[in-house]
Design an enzyme around this catalytic site. Structure first.
Site, PDB file in Angstrom:
ATOM      1  N   ARG A   1     -20.623  27.900  -4.732  1.00 34.00           N
ATOM      2  CA  ARG A   1     -19.611  27.087  -5.309  1.00 34.00           C
ATOM      3  C   ARG A   1     -19.685  25.761  -5.003  1.00 34.00           C
ATOM      4  O   ARG A   1     -19.160  25.426  -3.783  1.00 34.00           O
ATOM      5  CB  ARG A   1     -18.305  27.553  -5.177  1.00 34.00           C
TER       6      ARG A   1
ATOM      7  N   HIS B   1     -12.417  25.051  -5.692  1.00 32.98           N
ATOM      8  CA  HIS B   1     -11.996  26.445  -6.517  1.00 32.98           C
ATOM      9  C   HIS B   1     -11.630  25.994  -7.819  1.00 32.98           C
ATOM     10  O   HIS B   1     -11.988  26.420  -9.066  1.00 32.98           O
ATOM     11  CB  HIS B   1     -11.341  27.256  -5.901  1.00 32.98           C
TER      12      HIS B   1
ATOM     13  N   TYR C   1     -11.995  22.778   4.307  1.00 34.66           N
ATOM     14  CA  TYR C   1     -12.389  24.019   4.806  1.00 34.66           C
ATOM     15  C   TYR C   1     -14.082  24.085   4.597  1.00 34.66           C
ATOM     16  O   TYR C   1     -14.452  25.175   5.367  1.00 34.66           O
ATOM     17  CB  TYR C   1     -11.844  25.282   4.196  1.00 34.66           C
TER      18      TYR C   1
END
Length: 372
Positions: free
Chosen positions: A270, A274, A283
């Protein structure tokens, strides 16, 4: 052209790969690899059909980028980007027949595009003007499921219905790596294995369950989980559209001949957040993203095909036109009537629902003609 209304009966591989192996037919450098197991499955895919798959990925990336921009500009409430996962979605979706049925999470807009969703269909829900973007029966695809993993149960139930009806249609459930930690997914696999349901479990392992890395919840390849239920699995390079097409054809063929479910783990990444409400810079290590960018699904097919400039320009125009149509459709979506929230809740209206409708209508009437 390789489209979903084309039915293909692929040759059956003589063996399944070990779950630790990664099926790859086109390398990140654009080199076509020989594979005695999977080459026969895609022997019909020539350069023109590969170009069609390339076009699909370019269109998907373009409208995905446009939707992110629409959200940033306040035109959409939210958007779940698919950047980096184009090959996993396009390669699998183009293997399907029209009479197959798809159950997805919220990220599979590339699949929806392949199934026939129109530009307006892709943004209705995210603009908040409708409860569903499309008629599921018209494109063979259920409305997106936001509750993680629930659609896998729905797909298994639909597949059992296909078997009982005596048809060879297949149900396909799309979900992410994070969903494999949900009970719904495991319950669905138990049921599918027990009753040999014609369902394909398609896991897009994009390495992140929101901000949780996959290696935190899966100490072994996710595909190995299926073996515990007696379900064969395939691990495929999810950034290789040709390999994904081949793996999905194998799984569909197995389901159609009555041999039950298959689990596919498409290993991809990805590249974006998100959803547009997420900040992955908090992160994600930049070096990890850079390493995956070198495996880009669109770039590797460009290296393989080496299309003439006029062909790539035409594909870019097609992608831009779809994105433009999406933007214009988004602007043109009318606000729903307040009382329409009660429509389509049940097949037939119930007394409690009608009572709520009348009470809400009375509440709205309090504001008619006033200054409030």
């Amino acid at each position: 052209m390789l489209r979903s209304d084309v039915s293909v009966s692929p040759a059956r591989p003589t063996k399944q790969p070990l779950t630790g192996d990664l099926v790859q037919l086109v390398t990140p450098d654009g080199v076509r690899r020989d594979d005695p197991v999977y080459d026969p499955v895609v022997a019909d895919v020539d350069d023109e059909q590969l170009t069609s798959l390339y076009e699909d990925m370019v269109v998907a990336r373009r409208f995905d980028t446009e939707a992110v921009a629409l959200q940033r500009q306040g035109q959409l409430g939210l958007w779940p980007p698919l950047l980096g996962q184009e090959a996993a979605q396009i390669g699998s979706a183009r293997a399907l027949r029209d009479d197959d049925f798809v159950f997805t999470s919220y990220r599979e807009n590339g699949v929806a595009y392949c199934r026939g969703a129109q530009p307006r269909d892709l943004v209705r829900v995210w603009r908040g003007t409708a409860l569903s973007g499309w008629d599921p029966r018209s494109i063979g695809m259920a409305t997106p499921q936001v509750m993680i993993g629930s659609q896998v149960l729905h797909a298994t139930g639909y597949a059992l219905g296909c078997a009982k009806d005596g048809v060879d249609s297949v149900a396909v459930a799309y979900f992410g790596d994070g969903a494999t930690s949900k009970g719904d997914v495991h319950e669905a696999m138990v049921f599918a294995a027990s009753f040999r349901a014609p369902v394909v479990f398609f896991c897009q392992n994009n390495q992140w369950a929101i901000s949780e890395p996959v290696d935190l919840q899966a100490q072994r390849p996710i595909a190995e989980r299926a073996g515990g239920y007696g379900i064969p699995s395939i691990r495929v390079d999810g950034n290789d559209v040709l390999a994904v097409l081949a793996a999905t054809r194998v799984a569909l063929d197995r389901a159609r001949r009555g041999d039950g479910p298959t689990f596919i783990e498409a290993v991809t990444y990805r590249m974006g957040p998100h959803t547009t409400s997420d900040d992955p810079t908090r992160y994600v290590e930049p070096s990890q993203k850079t390493a995956w960018a070198a495996k880009d699904p669109i770039a590797r097919l460009e290296r393989l095909l080496r299309l003439p400039e006029e062909r790539t320009a035409a594909i870019t125009r097609t992608a831009d036109a779809f994105a433009s149509a999406m933007r214009e459709a988004c602007y043109g979506l009318p606000d729903p009537e307040p009382l329409s929230v009660f429509d389509h809740v049940y097949v037939e209206p119930t007394a409690p629902l009608e009572r709520q409708r009348s009470q809400y209508a009375a509440y709205l009437a309090m504001f008619e003609g006033g200054d409030a």
